[in-house]
Design an enzyme around this catalytic site. Structure first.
Site, PDB file in Angstrom:
ATOM      1  N   GLY A  10      11.412-146.589 -61.665  1.00  0.00           N
ATOM      2  CA  GLY A  10      12.665-145.868 -61.421  1.00  0.00           C
ATOM      3  C   GLY A  10      12.495-144.392 -61.710  1.00  0.00           C
ATOM      4  N   GLY A  12      15.189-142.068 -61.286  1.00  0.00           N
ATOM      5  CA  GLY A  12      16.472-141.378 -61.443  1.00  0.00           C
ATOM      6  C   GLY A  12      16.424-140.579 -62.737  1.00  0.00           C
ATOM      7  N   ALA A  14      17.177-141.387 -65.804  1.00  0.00           N
ATOM      8  CA  ALA A  14      16.615-142.090 -66.969  1.00  0.00           C
ATOM      9  C   ALA A  14      15.089-142.135 -66.882  1.00  0.00           C
ATOM     10  CB  ALA A  14      17.193-143.495 -67.073  1.00  0.00           C
ATOM     11  N   GLY A  15      14.574-142.525 -65.716  1.00  0.00           N
ATOM     12  CA  GLY A  15      13.124-142.665 -65.571  1.00  0.00           C
ATOM     13  C   GLY A  15      12.404-141.327 -65.704  1.00  0.00           C
ATOM     14  N   PHE A 114      38.409-135.151 -67.355  1.00  0.00           N
ATOM     15  CA  PHE A 114      37.999-136.429 -66.766  1.00  0.00           C
ATOM     16  C   PHE A 114      38.765-137.558 -67.440  1.00  0.00           C
ATOM     17  CE2 PHE A 114      34.692-137.897 -63.830  1.00  0.00           C
ATOM     18  CZ  PHE A 114      34.406-136.713 -63.178  1.00  0.00           C
ATOM     19  N   ASP A 210      17.267-155.140 -58.378  1.00  0.00           N
ATOM     20  CA  ASP A 210      15.903-155.710 -58.410  1.00  0.00           C
ATOM     21  C   ASP A 210      15.376-155.769 -59.838  1.00  0.00           C
ATOM     22  OD1 ASP A 210      16.176-155.361 -55.656  1.00  0.00           O
ATOM     23  OD2 ASP A 210      15.014-153.499 -55.662  1.00  0.00           O
ATOM     24  N   HIS A 231      36.064-148.031 -59.397  1.00  0.00           N
ATOM     25  CA  HIS A 231      36.482-146.639 -59.453  1.00  0.00           C
ATOM     26  C   HIS A 231      37.742-146.507 -58.605  1.00  0.00           C
ATOM     27  CE1 HIS A 231      36.494-142.329 -58.945  1.00  0.00           C
ATOM     28  NE2 HIS A 231      35.467-142.196 -59.769  1.00  0.00           N
ATOM     29  N   ARG A 275      39.402-145.463 -65.889  1.00  0.00           N
ATOM     30  CA  ARG A 275      39.299-146.028 -64.536  1.00  0.00           C
ATOM     31  C   ARG A 275      39.854-147.439 -64.410  1.00  0.00           C
ATOM     32  NH1 ARG A 275      33.272-143.611 -63.374  1.00  0.00           N
ATOM     33  NH2 ARG A 275      34.048-141.497 -63.094  1.00  0.00           N
ATOM     34  N   HIS A 342      31.823-149.683 -58.533  1.00  0.00           N
ATOM     35  CA  HIS A 342      31.171-148.408 -58.799  1.00  0.00           C
ATOM     36  C   HIS A 342      30.066-148.477 -59.834  1.00  0.00           C
ATOM     37  CE1 HIS A 342      30.756-144.108 -59.232  1.00  0.00           C
ATOM     38  NE2 HIS A 342      31.147-144.130 -60.484  1.00  0.00           N
ATOM     39  N   GLU A 373      21.337-147.011 -66.151  1.00  0.00           N
ATOM     40  CA  GLU A 373      22.376-147.968 -65.748  1.00  0.00           C
ATOM     41  C   GLU A 373      21.905-149.421 -65.770  1.00  0.00           C
ATOM     42  OE1 GLU A 373      24.778-146.728 -62.423  1.00  0.00           O
ATOM     43  OE2 GLU A 373      25.705-148.702 -62.247  1.00  0.00           O
ATOM     44  N   ARG A 384      33.362-148.001 -68.678  1.00  0.00           N
ATOM     45  CA  ARG A 384      32.719-146.712 -68.930  1.00  0.00           C
ATOM     46  C   ARG A 384      33.681-145.568 -68.643  1.00  0.00           C
ATOM     47  NH1 ARG A 384      30.140-142.804 -65.641  1.00  0.00           N
ATOM     48  NH2 ARG A 384      30.186-144.037 -63.737  1.00  0.00           N
ATOM     49  N   SER A 389      27.832-141.578 -68.025  1.00  0.00           N
ATOM     50  CA  SER A 389      26.687-142.332 -67.552  1.00  0.00           C
ATOM     51  C   SER A 389      25.484-141.434 -67.261  1.00  0.00           C
ATOM     52  CB  SER A 389      27.102-143.099 -66.306  1.00  0.00           C
ATOM     53  OG  SER A 389      25.979-143.509 -65.625  1.00  0.00           O
TER      54      SER A 389
END
Ligand SMILES: Cc1cc2nc3c(=O)[nH]c(=O)nc-3n(C[C@H](O)[C@H](O)[C@H](O)COP(=O)(O)OP(=O)(O)OC[C@H]3O[C@@H](n4cnc5c(N)ncnc54)[C@H](O)[C@@H]3O)c2cc1C
Length: 571
Positions: A10, A12, A14-15, A114, A210, A231, A275, A342, A373, A384, A389
């Site tokens: 991954g 994104g 985090a990775g 928010f 996955d 959401h 949300r 979402h 995530e 959340r 996130s």
């Protein structure tokens, strides 16, 4: 066989953030099924939270409290303290990495309101925050190109865990169809969310779970799968996200009569309630006949009063999405919206250093980490808060990297039986490519997605979920006979879609199982038969274990409370 000290699946936030902590010290491989800058993190719009000193009265403690309350008291509070405590440092670090945040007149980092946050704490880059963050991190990782091997468009199919030790993965090079074993001392899964099991979803096509399913099939339980966030502002009929930033900047929600209905449901916070509450309010308006359109099945996001200038400066992407997909000009007309699947609060159970837990007692799988995530640390509990996130992916991605550095440096290579691992995956593919199969992949996927959206939605009932369970069993049976027309090796997206569908079928069942078992309403899980939260019996995390016969077993573990005892949630 390929080998690296550390393998990250991954790319994104985090990775990539984890990778930056490791390069230079260890040999790092990053595997990703999409090109790194196409990871779903890049689609994030609204912002990333931090209690910077910009908003008078804000504090890290206030951020912690808002997050605990937003999570409906099932988030682990020690983890939430880490998340919020590290947020200001994280923002400054990302700015120094080159992320261009929007600014105030005084040239400070601008922060907007928010949902569920009691202060303006969302730092943003217009409404393209994820894009700005992801590209800053990708650029940083490119500086280390010599030490960081990125395998873009490689599809990980199997996680290798043997005798409680993680040893690597089996992956397919999508371009050639070739299978390879990747051997590593430690592995991080940063494989993102899994919202594609729903018809109306904000999630990218790649978000098919996955990673979580590979972990589950390798013997790791999955935590709190029943909590799927809807959401409130998905573009009607598509589910494409219109960020909460639209309401943070002052947008209203109105029903077919033009009423600002949030007055009834959250009189203090109005459109900026969390949300779960806003989505339920919209759904109630629709269910009670105050929706718009021929089927009365949507409400409106009204941005008209913001004016063209503000819209174009702060929310240009949202304006364009409404225009391109619905032909609605948000300057002159309200935009049709509906709740959209979402965010996945559940995932691979991990401790505060992202070490994956194999049971309800907190024992670890040696060498296996999860962040972002796909993981469940759990900082978001049952619901959340927006902007927490991206923050989680950055804070816990870094923590994962730090811990992996420590663990990997002292670790030995645990052997891998390459032939056996390859054979397991080859067999799975051969079964799928069976030429006598008849069932249409598209039809199975479509029915799964509509079942999850319309029977496991904003409100859930025992009866509808039991029906969904029956449908799912039927779809799983059909899947064993699914037809794959493309039989080539190279770029076989037909085969990959089938593999993804098998994952969606597997984790959807866990969403349902956890939801049917949880006899209360908490956060995103709203049961019609049990409308109240039940702290006495249900203030606990769900763990779903895969049994030997392919079935499941649910166990539970306690929530970690530090400061805040549960209270009634009012906004
Ligand atoms: C439209 C949208 C808007 C959002 N806006 C916000 C926001 O404003 N603020 C906020 O805080 N959060 C927001 N979120 C949530 C947030 O963006 C995500 O939770 C977060 O970015 C996830 O980051 P990640 O690094 O965990 O995973 P991702 O960025 O999703 O990356 C997952 C990675 O895993 C790889 N991968 C997956 N499966 C495989 C496989 N089988 N083999 C190889 N690689 C694999 C993918 O290629 C990808 O690189 C939004 C989400 C969406 C969908």
């Amino acid at each position: 066989m390929y080998s690296h000290d550390v393998l990250i699946v991954g790319s994104g936030l985090a990775g990539l953030r984890a990778a930056l902590e490791l390069v230079g010290n260890l040999d790092v491989g990053v595997l990703t099924k999409v090109y790194p800058s196409r990871s779903h993190s890049g689609a994030a719009q609204g912002g990333v939270a931090a209690a910077l000193a910009n908003a008078d009265g804000d504090s890290i403690d206030a951020h912690v409290y808002d997050t605990v309350k937003g999570a409906d008291y099932i988030g682990d509070q020690d983890a939430i303290e880490i998340l919020c405590g590290d947020a200001p440092r994280t923002i400054i670090e990302l700015e120094h990495f080159g992320c261009a945040f929007s600014r105030t007149d005084k040239n400070k980092i601008a922060q907007r309101a928010f949902g569920g946050h009691s202060f303006n704490r969302a730092c943003y880059s217009a409404d393209r925050t994820g894009h700005a963050l992801l590209h800053a991190l990708f650029e940083q990782s490119m500086k280390h190109a010599g030490n960081l091997q990125v395998y873009a468009e490689w599809y990980v199919m199997k996680l290798i865990i043997e005798d409680g030790i993680c040893r690597g993965v089996v992956a397919m090079d999508i371009k050639s169809g070739k299978l390879e074993v990747f051997h590593a001392k430690t592995v991080l899964f940063a494989t993102g969310g899994y919202g594609r099991a729903f018809e109306i979803t904000s999630n990218a096509y790649a978000n098919t779970g996955d990673g979580i399913v590979a972990a589950y099939r390798a013997g790791v339980p999955l935590q709190d799968m029943e909590f799927v966030q809807y959401h409130p502002t998905g573009l009607y009929g598509h589910g494409i996200l219109l960020s909460e930033a639209a309401r943070g900047e002052g947008g209203y929600l109105i029903n077919s009569k033009g009423e600002r209905f949030m007055e009834k449901y959250a009189p203090n916070k109005m459109e900026l309630a969390p949300r779960d509450i806003v989505s339920r309010s919209e759904q109630t308006e629709i269910n009670e006949g105050r929706g718009a359109g021929p089927n009365k099945d949507y409400v409106f996001l009204d941005l008209r009063h913001l004016g063209k200038e503000k819209l174009m400066e702060r929310l240009p992407q949202i304006y364009q999405l409404a225009k391109d997909f619905l032909g609605v000009d948000a300057i002159t007309d309200p935009v049709p919206i509906q709740p959209t699947a979402h965010y996945s609060m559940g995932g691979i159970p991990a401790d505060n250093d992202c070490q994956v837990e194999i049971d309800e007692n907190g024992n670890h799988v040696k060498g296996f980490f999860a962040a972002g995530e796909c993981s469940c640390v759990s900082v978001h509990g049952a619901n959340r808060l927006g902007t927490n996130s991206l923050l989680e992916a950055l804070v816990f991605g870094r923590r994962a990297g730090k811990k992996m550095l420590e663990v990997t440096q002292g670790a030995d290579w645990a052997p891998v039986d390459e032939k056996r691992e390859l054979k397991a995956v080859e067999d799975e593919i051969a079964t799928l490519l069976n030429t006598n199969a008849k069932e249409s992949l598209g039809d199975i996927r479509k029915e799964l997605q509509s079942t999850m959206t319309y029977k496991v939605g904003v409100y859930r009932s025992g009866e509808e979920m039991a029906q969904a369970q029956g449908i799912l069993k039927n779809l799983q049976a059909k899947f064993s006979n699914v037809r794959i027309d493309d039989r080539r090796k190279n770029f076989n997206t037909n085969l990959i879609e089938a593999l993804e569908l098998s994952h969606m079928l597997e984790y959807s069942e866990l969403i349902l199982d956890g939801a049917i078992a949880r006899k209360e309403s908490r956060g995103a899980h709203a049961m019609i038969e049990y409308p109240d939260r039940d702290d006495e019996n249900w203030m606990k995390h769900t763990l779903a274990f895969r049994t030997k016969d392919g079935g499941f077993e649910l166990k539970y573990k306690p929530v970690r409370v530090t400061k805040y005892q549960p209270e009634e949630r009012k906004y």
